[in-house]
Design an enzyme around this catalytic site. Structure first.
Site, PDB file in Angstrom:
ATOM      1  N   HIS A  38       0.828  -1.211   0.000  1.00  0.00           N
ATOM      2  CA  HIS A  38       0.000   0.000   0.000  1.00  0.00           C
ATOM      3  C   HIS A  38       0.865   1.266   0.000  1.00  0.00           C
ATOM      4  O   HIS A  38       0.596   2.228  -0.709  1.00  0.00           O
ATOM      5  CB  HIS A  38      -0.919  -0.046   1.225  1.00  0.00           C
ATOM      6  CG  HIS A  38      -1.734   1.185   1.433  1.00  0.00           C
ATOM      7  ND1 HIS A  38      -1.472   2.074   2.445  1.00  0.00           N
ATOM      8  CD2 HIS A  38      -2.792   1.687   0.743  1.00  0.00           C
ATOM      9  CE1 HIS A  38      -2.339   3.074   2.379  1.00  0.00           C
ATOM     10  NE2 HIS A  38      -3.148   2.870   1.354  1.00  0.00           N
ATOM     11  N   GLU A  73       2.221   1.789  -3.395  1.00  0.00           N
ATOM     12  CA  GLU A  73       1.191   2.355  -4.281  1.00  0.00           C
ATOM     13  C   GLU A  73       1.146   3.889  -4.140  1.00  0.00           C
ATOM     14  O   GLU A  73       1.109   4.614  -5.126  1.00  0.00           O
ATOM     15  CB  GLU A  73      -0.168   1.739  -3.928  1.00  0.00           C
ATOM     16  CG  GLU A  73      -1.363   2.335  -4.667  1.00  0.00           C
ATOM     17  CD  GLU A  73      -2.525   2.645  -3.743  1.00  0.00           C
ATOM     18  OE1 GLU A  73      -2.896   3.828  -3.646  1.00  0.00           O
ATOM     19  OE2 GLU A  73      -3.055   1.704  -3.101  1.00  0.00           O
ATOM     20  N   HIS A  74       1.174   4.357  -2.876  1.00  0.00           N
ATOM     21  CA  HIS A  74       1.144   5.803  -2.653  1.00  0.00           C
ATOM     22  C   HIS A  74       2.338   6.498  -3.305  1.00  0.00           C
ATOM     23  O   HIS A  74       2.207   7.573  -3.880  1.00  0.00           O
ATOM     24  CB  HIS A  74       1.196   6.094  -1.135  1.00  0.00           C
ATOM     25  CG  HIS A  74      -0.140   6.196  -0.501  1.00  0.00           C
ATOM     26  ND1 HIS A  74      -0.549   7.319   0.174  1.00  0.00           N
ATOM     27  CD2 HIS A  74      -1.171   5.324  -0.442  1.00  0.00           C
ATOM     28  CE1 HIS A  74      -1.766   7.119   0.636  1.00  0.00           C
ATOM     29  NE2 HIS A  74      -2.167   5.922   0.283  1.00  0.00           N
ATOM     30  N   GLU A 126      -4.295   7.992   7.513  1.00  0.00           N
ATOM     31  CA  GLU A 126      -5.240   7.099   6.837  1.00  0.00           C
ATOM     32  C   GLU A 126      -5.501   5.869   7.711  1.00  0.00           C
ATOM     33  O   GLU A 126      -6.638   5.424   7.868  1.00  0.00           O
ATOM     34  CB  GLU A 126      -4.650   6.691   5.478  1.00  0.00           C
ATOM     35  CG  GLU A 126      -5.625   5.971   4.577  1.00  0.00           C
ATOM     36  CD  GLU A 126      -5.006   5.610   3.224  1.00  0.00           C
ATOM     37  OE1 GLU A 126      -4.096   6.335   2.747  1.00  0.00           O
ATOM     38  OE2 GLU A 126      -5.427   4.594   2.653  1.00  0.00           O
TER      39      GLU A 126
END
Lengths: 427, 427
Positions: A65, A68-69, A140
Site C-alpha cells: 500500500h 502504491e502511494h 489514513e
C-alpha cells in the site's frame, strides 16, 4: 493477437503475452466515448514474505500500500497532475492480493496510457518523500481504525485464520510502516513490478494491436524473475475462535458473521466455487430468501445487511454483515436455516429465481469498464477468465449449492465478530 | 450509434427513447413533474417510497423482490430530484437488456408492466395508502431530512439557496421539510397522489436495444390507467435578473470545527435558454468548476485560504453558487479573495491553459454522459424540465466555440446576492 469470443454476453476479448511477459487484455468498445486502462501487479497486502534470487525477505505489513502511494512520484514531479491536466481521472488501490493503477479519459487516451505505464514501471523514491508519506498514511490508518465496520471485519479475520496473512491489515499499522525505507520499496518494486508479474487491461474505443505497441515501447524489454510468495502453514478447517467482541462508538451493534471455506488452487475451479458460493448465500440468507424476510420482520437485521463470497490465494469464506440488536440470534437462525436446507433441500422455485437474478446482475455489471478490467485482472491472476462465468453459470446445480452450505455452514467453521457500543463508565 | 427520439404517448405524457446496443442493460424511468411548492414538496417526495413498498399484485417487499428476480435481478428505485423550480418524482429502473436473457425471453414488457403497476396500482387499505407503509416511510423521509445537516458542505449550499430564494419556489428543498412531512396522514397522502397523477407532466425515458415503437407500445399499455388530462404541463422556472442593492448576509452557529462560507450570485438573466449559455457554463468552470480553476488553484492551493472552494451553476434558475470550507477567522480574507478571483475573470485575465483545461474537462464530462445510462437519463430529464432538445454532443460542440472574451462577458453579469456563513460555537 488471440481473440476470445463470449457471445452469450456480447463481449470480445483480445489477449497477447508480450516478450517481456506482460499479459495484455483489450475489450474494444467502438461505440463508447471513454477509454479506461487498468495496470496491475500480482502483489498485494498479504505478500509480505517472499523469495527473490534465492533469498527470503520478510517485509513489514503495509508495504504494498505504501508503494502504491509513492509510485505516483516521478523524477519530474507527480503523475497525478500530468493526467489531470489531460482531462483524465487517475487513481489506484491495494487489496489483499493485487495493486492496481487506472485512469479514464475521453481525449488523449494514448498519451495518458503512456503516462500510466511509465510512472508505474519507473520507481522514484527519496528518503524525504518516503518520510513525508509516513504521516499521510499514518492518518489514513488512524481513520480506518476508527471505522467500526473495518474493525469488525478485521476481527473476524483474526477469529477465523490462524496464520494466513489475510489477518493483517493491507495498510499495516503505524508501528509496521515505521520500518519502511526507500530500500524496502525499491526491493518490493523489483520483486513484483516486473512485466511478467503484471497485467494491462484496457476497454474503450481503442485498437488492441496499438495498445500492445505502446506497452512494448514504454515498458522494460526483458521479463524479470517472479518472486515466490509464502502464506505460512496450511489453514485447518476450524476457526480459531468462534466469537470476538470489541467496544467502539456505534449507535447499534455491528456484526460480521463468517464461514470458513476450503481454498482452491488457481484455475477455473476457483471461478466455479465463487459462483456456487454466491448462489449458496442467496438461497441461504439473500434478499429474496425466506430467512431474510424472517430476520427483517423480527427486527434482527435492517437495510444495512449485506453478504458476500470472498477468496484470495490460500483462503475462501462466506461473510454476512449488518446491524443487529442480537447478533447471536442471527448466527443461530442462519445455522438452523442451513440445517433445514440440509434436510429438505433448496426450494426449486427459489433456486431458479435466484439464479436468474444473480446472472442478470452480473451481466448488467459489465456496463462498467472498471468492473470488466479489474475483474479480468483479478481473474487472470487467479488462473481463469472473468467472462467465463456466463458459460459456467447454466451448468451450476442446486446440489452444488446445497453441498457448499452443508460443508461450510457448520459450527466449527463459524465465527462471529461483534462491535458493541461502549458501556457507560468504561474508558 | 444511438438514436434519440421523443413522442407524446397521451396528452402531456412524453416518451424519450435512446435506441442503442452498447449497454447490457436497459434503463427505464417514469417521472412526474410538479411545481416545487413548500406545501406539497414533502408529500410528493414521500409518494414513490410508499408506492415502492407494495402493489395490489405484489403487496410486500418479499413478493416485489421475487418479481424483480424473475426479471433477471432488475432494480426499480424511487427517485426524487429538483430541476430548476420543478420537483421530479418517480421511479428509475435498470433491467437486463433483452439481448442477454438466458432463454431469449422478452424482459422489456414485463419490466414496463411492473413499473406501471408500482406507479398506478398501489397496495391500499380502506381506499387509501396503508397506515403501516405510510408511517414507516414517513419516518425514513424525516431521517433523511434530518441527516442533511450531517454533511455540512451540502448543508451550507442548501441554506444559501434557502436564504437567497426565500420568496421564490427555488428555496424549497426537494425532500420538503420536517414540519410538513410530520403532518402527512395516509388519507392526505392519497389525495396528493391522485392530484399528482392527474395534473403532473409525465416524462418517460428508455435507453436500450428495443425499437422505439415497441417501447412506446409496452409503455402505453403499462400506463393506460393514468388519468387522461388534456391540460397536463411541465412547470416553468422564474429567473430573477438582478440581485438586491446590498447582499443579504446570513450567519449560523453550530458545533463544528471547520467554517463554511457560501456565496450566491445572480447571473443577470443568463440561463440555459439563452444563446450565450455555453459561455456562462465555461465561465463557472474557469472560476471554480474544476481542479484547474481559479478558486482551486489560487484560493485553495496557492494561498491555502480554504480546505476546498468551488463554484456550481444552476442552469435553469440562473445562479452561481460558491462553496468553501475555511477557518473561522479567515471569513473576510477568504471572501475578499473569492471575489477578487471573480474580478480577474471579469477582466478577462484567463491564461490559455485555464481556458482550455476547463473546456477539455467540461467536454469530457459532457461526452462521457453518453457512456452512462443513468447520467444520460438525468441529462434528458433536465432537458425535458427546461423544454430543451439539445443533445450532449450538440452542447459540447457549442462549448468548443466559446472565446475568452465571451467568458469574461458572462462573468461581468454576475452579481453577489447572498452570503451564508456557518461558524463554530466558540468563534
Amino acid at each position: 493477437m488471440e481473440q476470445l469470443q463470449f457471445t452469450q454476453v456480447g463481449e470480445t476479448m483480445y489477449h497477447e503475452k508480450l516478450d517481456n511477459g506482460l499479459n495484455v487484455f483489450v475489450f474494444p468498445k467502438s461505440e463508447f466515448q471513454k477509454g479506461y486502462a487498468f495496470f496491475a501487479a500480482n502483489y498485494g497486502g498479504m505478500d509480505m514474505r517472499f523469495c527473490l534470487d534465492g533469498e527470503w525477505h520478510n517485509t513489514p505489513a503495509g508495504v504494498a500500500h505504501y508503494l502504491e502511494h509513492k509510485m505516483f512520484d516521478t523524477e519530474e514531479g507527480n503523475a497525478l497532475q500530468d493526467l489531470a491536466a489531460n482531462g483524465a481521472s487517475p487513481n489506484a488501490f491495494t487489496s489483499n492480493a493485487i495493486t492496481g493503477y487506472y485512469f479514464d479519459s475521453t481525449e488523449k487516451f494514448e498519451e495518458n496510457l503512456r503516462i500510466l505505464l511509465s510512472f508505474v514501471s519507473v520507481p522514484w523514491f527519496t528518503q524525504e518523500s518516503v518520510d513525508k508519506e509516513r504521516g499521510i498514511i499514518g492518518q489514513e490508518i488512524g481513520m480506518i481504525e476508527d471505522d467500526p465496520h473495518w474493525k469488525g471485519f478485521m476481527n473476524l479475520m483474526e477469529a477465523m485464520y490462524k496464520h494466513h496473512p489475510i489477518r493483517v491489515s493491507v495498510a499495516g499499522s503505524v508501528e509496521s510502516i515505521a520500518k519502511i525505507t526507500p530500500e524496502t520499496l525499491y526491493a518490493c518494486h523489483k520483486a513484483f513490478y516486473n512485466p511478467a508479474n503484471m497485467v494491462l487491461c484496457v476497454a474503450g474505443p481503442v485498437d488492441p494491436e496499438h495498445i500492445c505497441e505502446v506497452a512494448r515501447e514504454i515498458l522494460p524489454k526483458q521479463a524479470g524473475p517472479i518472486a515466490a510468495k509464502d502464506y505460512g502453514e496450511k489453514e485447518q478447517h476450524q476457526v480459531v475462535r468462534s466469537f470476538i467482541e470489541e467496544q467502539m462508538e456505534v449507535s447499534a451493534p455491528i456484526f460480521h458473521l463468517g464461514y470458513k471455506g476450503d481454498a482452491l488452487v488457481n484455475g477455473e475451479a476457483r471461478l466455479r466455487q465463487e459462483l456456487v458460493g454466491h448462489l449458496a448465500l442467496e438461497v441461504l440468507l439473500g434478499n429474496s430468501s425466506p430467512l431474510y424476510a424472517k430476520l427483517y420482520r423480527e427486527g434482527l437485521i435492517n437495510q444495512e445487511f449485506s453478504y458476500g463470497y470472498e477468496s484470495d490465494p490460500g483462503c475462501a469464506f462466506l461473510v454476512a454483515n449488518g446491524e443487529s440488536k442480537d447478533p447471536e440470534a442471527v448466527r443461530q437462525m442462519v445455522a438452523e436455516e442451513a440445517a433445514r436446507i440440509g434436510r429438505e433441500g433448496v426450494n426449486p422455485g427459489l433456486w431458479e429465481r435466484v439464479k436468474k437474478g444473480v446472472y442478470g446482475n452480473k451481466v448488467r455489471g459489465l456496463n462498467s469498464f472498471e468492473n470488466l478490467c479489474v475483474g479480468q485482472a483479478q481473474a487472470f491472476f487467479a488462473g481463469h477468465d472473468f467472462l467465463r462465468f456466463a458459460e459456467l453459470f447454466g451448468s451450476i446445480t442446486k446440489e452444488e449449492a446445497e453441498e457448499l452450505i452443508a460443508g461450510w455452514v457448520m459450527e466449527e467453521r463459524t465465527a462471529l465478530s461483534v462491535v458493541r457500543a461502549k458501556e457507560e463508565g468504561t474508558p | 450509434m444511438s438514436q434519440v427520439s421523443r413522442r407524446e404517448l397521451f396528452p402531456g405524457v412524453w416518451l424519450r427513447t435512446v435506441h442503442t446496443n452498447k449497454f447490457k442493460s436497459s434503463y427505464l424511468s417514469v417521472t412526474l413533474l410538479a411545481p416545487l411548492d413548500q406545501k406539497t414538496a414533502g408529500a410528493n417526495a414521500l409518494i414513490p417510497s410508499v408506492l415502492r413498498r407494495g402493489t395490489a399484485v405484489h403487496p410486500d417487499m418479499e413478493s416485489l423482490s421475487a418479481a424483480l428476480d424473475e426479471l433477471y435481478g432488475g432494480a426499480i428505485e424511487p427517485a426524487v430530484r429538483k430541476k430548476g423550480e420543478t420537483q421530479c418524482v418517480g421511479f428509475a429502473a435498470s433491467f437486463l437488456d433483452d439481448a442477454y436473457a438466458m432463454k431469449g425471453e422478452n424482459i422489456l414488457e414485463p419490466a414496463a408492466e411492473l413499473l406501471g403497476e408500482l406507479l398506478l396500482k398501489p397496495y391500499t387499505e380502506d381506499g387509501h395508502f396503508c397506515p403501516d407503509y405510510t408511517a414507516s416511510e414517513k419516518a425514513n423521509l424525516i431521517d433523511r431530512i434530518r441527516a442533511q445537516i450531517n454533511d455540512k458542505r451540502t448543508y451550507a449550499t442548501q441554506r444559501l439557496t434557502q436564504e437567497m430564494c426565500r420568496y421564490e419556489a427555488f428555496g424549497v428543498d426537494k425532500l420538503g421539510d420536517e414540519e410538513h412531512v410530520s403532518a402527512i396522514t395516509p388519507e392526505r397522502l392519497w389525495e396528493r397522489y391522485q392530484a399528482l397523477l392527474r395534473e403532473a407532466g409525465v416524462e418517460i425515458y428508455y435507453c436500450g436495444s428495443a425499437e422505439p415503437d415497441r417501447v412506446a407500445q409496452a409503455l402505453t399499455r403499462a400506463l393506460d390507467r393514468l388519468p387522461v388530462n388534456e391540460s397536463r404541463t411541465a412547470p416553468g422556472c422564474d429567473v430573477r435578473v438582478t440581485a438586491g442593492p446590498e447582499p443579504i448576509v446570513a450567519e449560523e452557529t453550530m458545533d463544528v470545527s471547520q467554517g463554511k462560507l457560501a456565496l450566491g450570485f445572480r447571473t443577470g438573466g443568463q440561463s440555459c435558454w439563452e444563446a450565450d449559455f455555453p459561455a456562462l457554463y465555461l465561465c463557472t468552470a474557469v472560476f471554480g468548476g474544476t481542479t484547474l480553476s481559479k478558486l482551486f488553484m489560487n484560493v485553495r492551493e496557492k494561498l491555502s485560504l480554504c480546505y476546498y472552494a468551488s463554484a456550481v451553476l444552476e442552469r435553469m434558475k440562473g445562479l452561481v453558487l460558491v462553496s468553501s470550507g475555511i477557518e473561522f477567522d479567515k471569513y473576510q480574507t477568504a471572501k475578499d479573495e473569492i471575489l477578487a478571483q471573480l474580478e480577474a475573470v471579469k477582466r478577462g485575465e484567463i491564461e490559455p491553459w485555464e481556458l482550455e483545461g476547463s473546456r477539455r474537462t467540461l467536454i469530457g464530462a459532457c461526452m462521457s454522459t453518453l457512456d452512462d445510462q443513468s447520467r444520460q437519463e438525468d441529462f434528458w430529464l433536465g432537458q425535458a424540465a427546461a423544454g430543451l432538445e439539445e443533445s450532449p454532443e450538440e452542447f459540447a460542440a457549442r462549448l468548443e466555440q466559446v472565446t475568452r472574451e465571451q467568458v469574461a462577458a458572462a462573468a461581468q453579469k454576475l452579481e453577489l446576492d447572498t452570503i451564508y456563513f456557518l461558524k463554530g460555537k466558540e468563534a
